[in-house]
Design a protein around this motif. Structure first.
Motif, PDB file in Angstrom:
ATOM      1  N   PHE A 125     -35.423 -12.148  -1.687  1.00  0.00           N
ATOM      2  CA  PHE A 125     -35.963 -10.956  -2.336  1.00  0.00           C
ATOM      3  C   PHE A 125     -35.286  -9.700  -1.789  1.00  0.00           C
ATOM      4  N   ILE A 170     -42.919  -7.732  -4.596  1.00  0.00           N
ATOM      5  CA  ILE A 170     -42.667  -8.957  -3.831  1.00  0.00           C
ATOM      6  C   ILE A 170     -43.980  -9.556  -3.347  1.00  0.00           C
ATOM      7  N   ILE A 222     -36.368 -12.038   3.124  1.00  0.00           N
ATOM      8  CA  ILE A 222     -36.448 -10.647   2.687  1.00  0.00           C
ATOM      9  C   ILE A 222     -35.233  -9.874   3.199  1.00  0.00           C
TER      10      ILE A 222
END
Length: 206
Positions: free
Chosen positions: A184, A194, A129
C-alpha cells in the motif's frame, strides 16, 4: 478449530505503518503488538530491555551474534561452546511469543517478521506500507523534530536495518510484492483508505 485472523504490517520508516496499525486496533477492538514484544522477550530471557532492543530489527544483530548472554551481561563467544548467539535467542523467543499471542486472539503485529513466523499456522492478512520519499521525510521531521538532513539519514539507516533483519530471518526480499500479499502506497491512497481496506478484509475473514 477456526484459526485466528492476524494482520501483519511491514513498513518503511516514516510511511505511517504504525499509525495504520494503531487505527486498525482501535476500530477492530483487537490488540496491537510492536515494540512491546521486545519487552516480553527480554523478560523471558532474563535480560534488560535495552540489551534485547540492540538486536531487534537492527543491523547490530549480526555483529552481536558473536556474543552470548551470561548472567545478564555480554560475554565474548570465544570458547567454542555451542551456545546460541544473543541475536538468535532474542529472535526465537520473540517468535515464540508472537505465536502464543496469535493463538490467544486475533491481533495486529507490526514488524518483527511476523508475516513469516505466522504464515503457515494462522489466517494472516499481510500488508507492507510504503510512501513517497518526500512524504516520509516530512512525517519524520515533524514526529522527531529533525531537520531535512537528519530525517533523510534516519530514514536511510532505519530502512537498511529493517531490510537486513527481515531478509536474514526470512530469506525474502523486504518490501517486495513476492514477499508480501499486498503493498500500500500511503502517498497515493492515504491512511484512512488503507485502514478501511484492511478492516474490511479482516471482518470478511471472521
Amino acid at each position: 478449530m477456526k484459526k485466528n485472523t492476524i494482520i501483519t504490517i511491514g513498513r518503511q520508516f516514516g510511511s505511517g505503518g504504525h499509525e495504520i496499525g494503531n487505527r486498525l486496533a482501535e476500530r477492530l477492538d483487537i490488540p496491537l503488538y510492536d515494540r512491546n514484544l521486545i519487552q516480553m522477550a527480554a523478560k523471558e530471557l532474563g535480560i534488560s530491555h535495552e540489551t534485547a532492543e540492540t538486536v531487534d530489527e537492527t543491523i547490530l544483530g549480526k555483529f552481536l551474534s558473536a556474543y552470548v548472554v551470561n548472567m545478564g551481561e555480554y560475554t565474548t563467544f570465544a570458547s567454542g561452546e555451542a551456545t546460541e548467539p544473543l541475536s538468535d535467542q532474542v529472535y526465537q523467543t520473540q517468535s515464540d511469543i508472537i505465536r502464543r499471542l496469535a493463538e490467544r486472539s486475533p491481533c495486529i503485529m507490526v514488524g518483527r517478521c511476523a508475516d513469516h513466523i505466522l504464515e503457515l499456522d494462522f489466517n494472516c492478512i499481510n500488508a507492507f506500507i510504503y510512501a513517497d520519499k518526500e512524504d516520509r521525510m516530512r512525517r519524520v521531521m515533524k514526529i522527531y523534530n529533525l531537520n531535512e538532513k537528519q530525517a533523510q539519514d534516519k530514514m536511510k539507516k532505519t530502512d537498511k536495518e529493517r531490510k537486513l533483519y527481515y531478509e536474514a530471518h526470512t530469506g525474502r526480499t523486504w518490501g517486495s510484492i513476492e514477499s508480501h500479499q499486498m503493498l500500500f502506497n500511503v502517498s497515493r491512497l492515504g491512511i484512512d483508505d488503507i485502514v478501511d481496506v484492511l478492516a474490511a478484509m479482516f471482518r470478511a475473514r471472521r
